[in-house]
Design a protein around this motif. Structure first.
Motif: not given
Lengths: 223, 172
Positions: A155-157, A187-189, A192-196
Motif C-alpha cells: 500500500v505504501s508503494y 517484478a513491478s520494477f 511497465k509501472i516504473l517505465k521512464g
C-alpha cells in the motif's frame, strides 16, 4: 548541471546533534541520478541510507552542500515550497510504512491526491488504477491497522505511485517482505509501472540491487 | 482539503475522544445548573467563574488532542501538505469536537433544568429561565471552543515548524 539530471547531490554533509555531542553521518557525499535512471544505494546498517533518502525528499536538511531535484536546489527553499515540489514530483516509500492506521487503504491512497487538489471523481479513478497495478484491490476498504507488514508495504508503494511522480525514492522497499511479496515487488520494477521513472533506492538485498542501472556504496563513518 | 482532512480525523478519532467529550459535556452541564441557583452579585461571580472554567476545560481538552498528532502531522508533511493546510484542518477538527461536546453538555443541562424543580426543594431560590440558562451556556461554550481551537491550532502550527524527519524520529 545538465538538463538530464533528475537528482544531484553535491558535497553534502550531515551531522546529528544530541546530548551535547555530534554524530556525523557523512561528510562529503556527491552523486547524480539521470532522468529515467535507477540508482541503488547500498551500505551497512547505520551508514546513512535513510538519512540520504530523507535529505533528497526534502524531509531533512544537510549542514552543508546542495541537493537539486529536477534542477531546483531544495536546500535553499522554504519548507512549504519543498512540500509543494515533493507532492508534484516525488513519491517516497519509507522504511517504516508511514500510512495512517485509522484510515482505510482507500483513504490512505487518496491522501496525496487530496493535497494535489484533485476532485473526488479524479481521485476515485486514480485509486482504482493503482489498486489493480499493485494487487491490493482485495483489502481496499480495510483499515491499515489490520494489514500485514507485506500488505502495508504494498500500500505504501501504491501511495507513492498514485500521483504518477517523475521521481521515486525507496527506502529499503523489500525489507520485511516474505519471498513471494518480494518477488511481486521486484517484478513491478521490471514492469511497465516504473517505465521512464527515475528511481533512487536504498537496499541491502542483492535481488534489488541487481535491477539497478548503477549501484553506489555508502560507507559507514567511524566514530 | 483542510475540511476533508478534518472530517476524516473527526470520524476516526471519535473513539479516542468520546470519553473526553463526555466529561466536558457533564462539566458544562453542571456549571449551567449551578448558574441557575444564584442571583444578584452572586450570579455575576458565578457567571464569571463558569466562563473561565469553561474556557479552561475546553482549551485543555483541545490542547491535549492537539498534542497527540505528531505521527499524522509527519505523514501529512511527507505527502506534501503545507503548514497552513495542516493547521487549518486541525482547527476545524477541534472546533467540531468542541461543538459536539458543548451540544451534549447543553442537552444534559436542559434535561437537568427541567427535572431539578421536581427533585429538589428550591423554594426561595430564583432560577434563571430556560432561555437565559441556554443563552449563557451556549455563549460560554462558544467562547471556550474558539479559544480552545485557536490554542490547539497554534500548538500544531508550532509543531509543524520542525522538519518531517525530526517529527518521525520523535514518534518512532
Amino acid at each position: 548541471m545538465s538538463s538530464n539530471s533528475a537528482i544531484r547531490v553535491e558535497h553534502v554533509r550531515k551531522v546529528y546533534d544530541g546530548h551535547g555531542k555530534s554524530f556525523p553521518v557523512f561528510e562529503d557525499v556527491s552523486f547524480e541520478v539521470k532522468k529515467g535512471e535507477f540508482l541503488a544505494v547500498v551500505g551497512p546498517t547505520g551508514c546513512g541510507k535513510t538519512t540520504l533518502i530523507n535529505l533528497v525528499a526534502g524531509l531533512d536538511r544537510p549542514q552543508a552542500g546542495n541537493i537539486y531535484v529536477d534542477g531546483v536546489n531544495i536546500t535553499k527553499l522554504p519548507e512549504d515550497v519543498v512540500s509543494k515540489l515533493r507532492r508534484r514530483k516525488l513519491g517516497v516509500v519509507f522504511q517504516v510504512s508511514n500510512l495512517i492506521p485509522s484510515l482505510t487503504v482507500y483513504e490512505n491512497l487518496e491522501l496525496p491526491l487530496v493535497f494535489l487538489g484533485m476532485s473526488r471523481d479524479e481521485r476515485r479513478r486514480r485509486v482504482e488504477e493503482v489498486l489493480e497495478s499493485f494487487w491490493i484491490s482485495n483489502y481496499v476498504h480495510r483499515k491499515v491497522a489490520t494489514l500485514s507488514v507485506g500488505e502495508n508495504r504494498m500500500v505504501s508503494y501504491a501511495r507513492a505511485m498514485i500521483s504518477d511522480p517523475e521521481i521515486l525514492l525507496l527506502d529499503e522497499p523489500t525489507d520485511f517482505l516474505d519471498p513471494l511479496t518480494e518477488d511481486m515487488m521486484v517484478a513491478s520494477f521490471k514492469g511497465k509501472i516504473l517505465k521512464g521513472k527515475t528511481l533512487l533506492a536504498t537496499t541491502h538485498r542483492r535481488k534489488m540491487a541487481k535491477l539497478a542501472d548503477r549501484v553506489i556504496n555508502l560507507k559507514k563513518k567511524l566514530p | 482539503m483542510s475540511l476533508w482532512l478534518a472530517l476524516k480525523r473527526f470520524q476516526t478519532t471519535w473513539v479516542k475522544v468520546k470519553l473526553i467529550i463526555g466529561i466536558l459535556a457533564v462539566v458544562v452541564a453542571d456549571f449551567m445548573v449551578l448558574s441557575m441557583l444564584v442571583q444578584g452579585w452572586g450570579a455575576v461571580i458565578t457567571a464569571a467563574s463558569i466562563l473561565i472554567l469553561t474556557i479552561v476545560a475546553l482549551s485543555a481538552t483541545m490542547l491535549h488532542l492537539a498534542d497527540r498528532v505528531d505521527y499524522d502531522l509527519g505523514v501529512y508533511k511527507a505527502l506534501g501538505a503545507t503548514r497552513e493546510t495542516i493547521t487549518l484542518s486541525f482547527m476545524i477538527e477541534l472546533f467540531l469536537t468542541g461543538l459536539l461536546g458543548a451540544l451534549l453538555g447543553l442537552l444534559v443541562g436542559v434535561s437537568l433544568l427541567v427535572l431539578l424543580p421536581a427533585l429538589l426543594p428550591l423554594k426561595g431560590w430564583s432560577l434563571l429561565t430556560l432561555a437565559e440558562a441556554l443563552g449563557f451556556a451556549l455563549l460560554f461554550s462558544l467562547l471556550g471552543i474558539f479559544t480552545g481551537a485557536a490554542l490547539g491550532a497554534y500548538s500544531v502550527w508550532k509543531k509543524s515548524h520542525r522538519m518531517t524527519a525530526e517529527i518521525f524520529a520523535h514518534v518512532e
